[in-house]
Design a protein around this motif. Structure first.
Motif: not given
Length: 193
Positions: A93, A96, A130, A133, A136-137, A140-141, A144
């Motif tokens: 994580p 990423l 991602r 998902s 995915t934290t 991180s989202r 993204t």
């Protein structure tokens, strides 16, 4: 700072661009970059001589594709490296998040948005995966979604590539996710895409 957004509904003109006016009819002819004369003259002389200015600290190799657009080879390599980290199932994580933040920063700090380079390396599919998902934290989202927001600022062809990659469906799925209902920052970023 989100540099690619419109402020007050008006986009700022990039520096160095002027709208030439057709003097006979008073109409705007076209948009083109305009450089100060000494720079153009120096570049022409360098081109003829086959040399480059010693004051230039960065060199960029470009790859021209069928539609006439130019891709920055250095940026392609950088984005391919980040894509590999983002696409890997074994990425931790923290790694990423670092790769996604670096990708977002490459959009924010570049005078040329690397949207076409991202599309050319197949970088949209891992971002869509991602975003959707559940592993995915949320942070991180958010990164993204921010990258996808910047990528959506491209040409109509580039926007079609986002649609073809499933970005709208991923955004809707993210906004519909009950475990992210309390993440207003993520929801807000998804709405910008």
């Amino acid at each position: 700072v989100r540099s690619n957004r419109l402020h007050g509904g008006v986009a700022a003109m990039p520096l160095g661009l002027q709208l030439p006016v057709n003097s006979r009819h008073g109409e705007v002819a076209s948009m083109r970059p305009v450089e100060p004369q000494p720079v153009r003259k120096r570049k022409a002389e360098e081109c003829i001589a086959g040399t480059s200015s010693s004051t230039s600290t960065t060199t960029s190799t470009q790859l021209f594709v069928e539609d006439g657009s130019a891709l920055d080879v250095g940026k392609l390599e950088e984005l391919a490296r980040l894509k590999a980290v983002i696409a890997s199932e074994s990425t931790k994580p923290g790694e990423l998040l670092k790769a996604l933040t670096e990708l977002r920063d490459s959009f924010a700090t570049s005078s040329h948005l690397p949207i076409q380079e991202l599309i050319a390396i197949g970088g949209l599919a891992p971002l869509v995966e991602r975003l959707q998902s559940p592993t995915t934290t949320a942070l991180s989202r958010l990164e993204t979604a921010w990258v996808l927001t910047n990528a959506a600022a491209g040409t109509s062809q580039q926007t079609h590539a986002l649609v073809d990659a499933g970005v709208p469906e991923a955004i809707i799925a993210t906004l519909s996710s009950p475990d992210l209902a309390d993440r207003h920052d993520l929801c807000d970023q998804c709405l910008w895409v």
